[in-house]
Design a protein around this motif. Structure first.
Motif, PDB file in Angstrom:
ATOM      1  N   ALA A  76       2.450  94.300  41.124  1.00  0.00           N
ATOM      2  CA  ALA A  76       3.867  94.569  41.406  1.00  0.00           C
ATOM      3  C   ALA A  76       4.326  95.845  40.717  1.00  0.00           C
ATOM      4  O   ALA A  76       4.964  96.709  41.337  1.00  0.00           O
ATOM      5  N   THR A 133       2.597  98.919  42.259  1.00  0.00           N
ATOM      6  CA  THR A 133       3.186  99.305  43.542  1.00  0.00           C
ATOM      7  C   THR A 133       4.403 100.195  43.340  1.00  0.00           C
ATOM      8  O   THR A 133       4.578 101.207  44.029  1.00  0.00           O
ATOM      9  N   LYS A 134       5.256  99.829  42.401  1.00  0.00           N
ATOM     10  CA  LYS A 134       6.461 100.630  42.146  1.00  0.00           C
ATOM     11  C   LYS A 134       6.106 102.002  41.563  1.00  0.00           C
ATOM     12  O   LYS A 134       6.691 103.021  41.958  1.00  0.00           O
ATOM     13  N   LEU A 192       7.484 101.315  49.241  1.00  0.00           N
ATOM     14  CA  LEU A 192       6.720 100.731  48.134  1.00  0.00           C
ATOM     15  C   LEU A 192       7.641 100.340  46.983  1.00  0.00           C
ATOM     16  O   LEU A 192       7.547  99.238  46.434  1.00  0.00           O
ATOM     17  N   SER A 209      10.883  99.771  46.959  1.00  0.00           N
ATOM     18  CA  SER A 209      11.879  98.756  47.306  1.00  0.00           C
ATOM     19  C   SER A 209      11.281  97.383  47.549  1.00  0.00           C
ATOM     20  O   SER A 209      12.006  96.384  47.612  1.00  0.00           O
ATOM     21  N   GLY A 210       9.953  97.321  47.718  1.00  0.00           N
ATOM     22  CA  GLY A 210       9.310  96.045  48.007  1.00  0.00           C
ATOM     23  C   GLY A 210       9.204  95.741  49.484  1.00  0.00           C
ATOM     24  O   GLY A 210       8.604  94.729  49.882  1.00  0.00           O
ATOM     25  N   TRP A 260       7.494  97.340  51.658  1.00  0.00           N
ATOM     26  CA  TRP A 260       6.088  97.493  52.076  1.00  0.00           C
ATOM     27  C   TRP A 260       5.363  96.151  51.994  1.00  0.00           C
ATOM     28  O   TRP A 260       4.660  95.754  52.931  1.00  0.00           O
ATOM     29  N   ASN A 261       5.531  95.439  50.855  1.00  0.00           N
ATOM     30  CA  ASN A 261       4.871  94.142  50.697  1.00  0.00           C
ATOM     31  C   ASN A 261       5.406  93.123  51.694  1.00  0.00           C
ATOM     32  O   ASN A 261       4.646  92.278  52.190  1.00  0.00           O
ATOM     33  N   SER A 262       6.690  93.197  51.986  1.00  0.00           N
ATOM     34  CA  SER A 262       7.260  92.282  52.986  1.00  0.00           C
ATOM     35  C   SER A 262       6.667  92.542  54.361  1.00  0.00           C
ATOM     36  O   SER A 262       6.358  91.605  55.114  1.00  0.00           O
TER      37      SER A 262
END
Length: 261
Positions: A108, A111-112, A238, A240-241, A243-245
């Motif tokens: 996590a 990623t940021k 990436l 903001s999150g 990308w994972n969503s």
């Protein structure tokens, strides 16, 4: 008949890797990044020079590449050149994938961090941060000819130009998120496809390719800004999150299909 199983296994591995959730998003980014890198000011104006070095042909011979002998030599030399820089980039991509594997427990935060890095690299590529665009190329080149083409490709890979560096580094950042050296190497390979295909197109049909090159040179600023904007968008996704969503959604979508390879 004995080779059928290994070939099928290799095909399945490529399909499974390319259609994996994280990779399905990263592959088109890597392919476009490689193509945009080719049309950057550090590569595009030097295209005739690169082709001359890797083939040992004069400028007149390159222009008249309609004959079978000349065209065959250009294609061979270009493939060897692409193989040289691909060797470097794939090795580095595998290394970044290994780093991502070692840091999988901190995915996590990684990623940021890589998202912020990708945003900065996008701004550099777009020319917003010009003081970071410094030429670090290897200027010494080997003797011309097919035998030197792979070595020239390796030198091209080692001497990352400032225009190639941001897009390649952004792709390597995505490699680090894969959590696997093989996925990192594969993503770097896709980047090399994007960078290498225009070289190969020029070798096959130099005159036609130069038409596209002329258009790109006239709109070079726009090409660079497009590439930079693409990287900035990826970086924002990436950080903001999102990308994972998207990866979760893609995994759900891909899970409903089977690849026939």
């Amino acid at each position: 008949m004995r080779t059928a199983a290994p070939i099928a296994s290799i095909g399945s591995w490529f399909a499974d890797t390319a259609l994996d959730g994280p990779m399905l998003l990263a592959v088109p980014v890597a392919l476009v990044a490689g193509t945009v890198s080719f049309f950057s000011p550090c590569v595009l104006p030097l295209l005739p020079g690169y082709l001359s070095y890797v083939t040992g042909l004069s400028g007149a011979d390159i222009v008249a590449n309609g004959s079978t002998g000349v065209r065959g030599r250009m294609v061979t030399g270009t493939l060897l050149f692409i193989g040289g820089f691909s060797l470097v980039f794939v090795a580095v991509g595998g290394a970044f994938g290994q780093v991502g594997y070692l840091l999988i427990d901190h995915q996590a935060a990684l990623t940021k961090i890589l998202g912020v890095l990708t945003i900065v690299l996008g701004l550099v590529f777009a020319g917003v941060v010009p003081w970071l665009q410094r030429d670090v190329r290897v200027h010494a080149v080997p003797a011309v000819g097919l035998g030197a083409a792979p070595l020239l490709g390796i030198l091209f890979g080692l001497g990352w130009t400032p225009c190639i560096g941001p897009t390649l580094a952004a792709v390597l950042s995505l490699s680090g998120l894969g959590g696997s050296p093989t996925r990192g190497a594969f993503l770097a390979f896709v980047y090399c496809l994007g960078l290498g295909m225009p070289f190969l197109a020029a070798a096959v049909s130099y005159r036609k390719m130069m038409g596209a090159v002329g258009w790109a040179r006239r709109h070079q600023t726009g090409v660079m800004r497009f590439g930079g904007a693409m990287l900035v968008v990826v970086g924002i996704l990436l950080v903001s999150g999102v990308w994972n969503s998207l990866i979760v959604d893609v995994k759900t979508w891909v899970g409903g299909f089977e690849t026939a390879v």
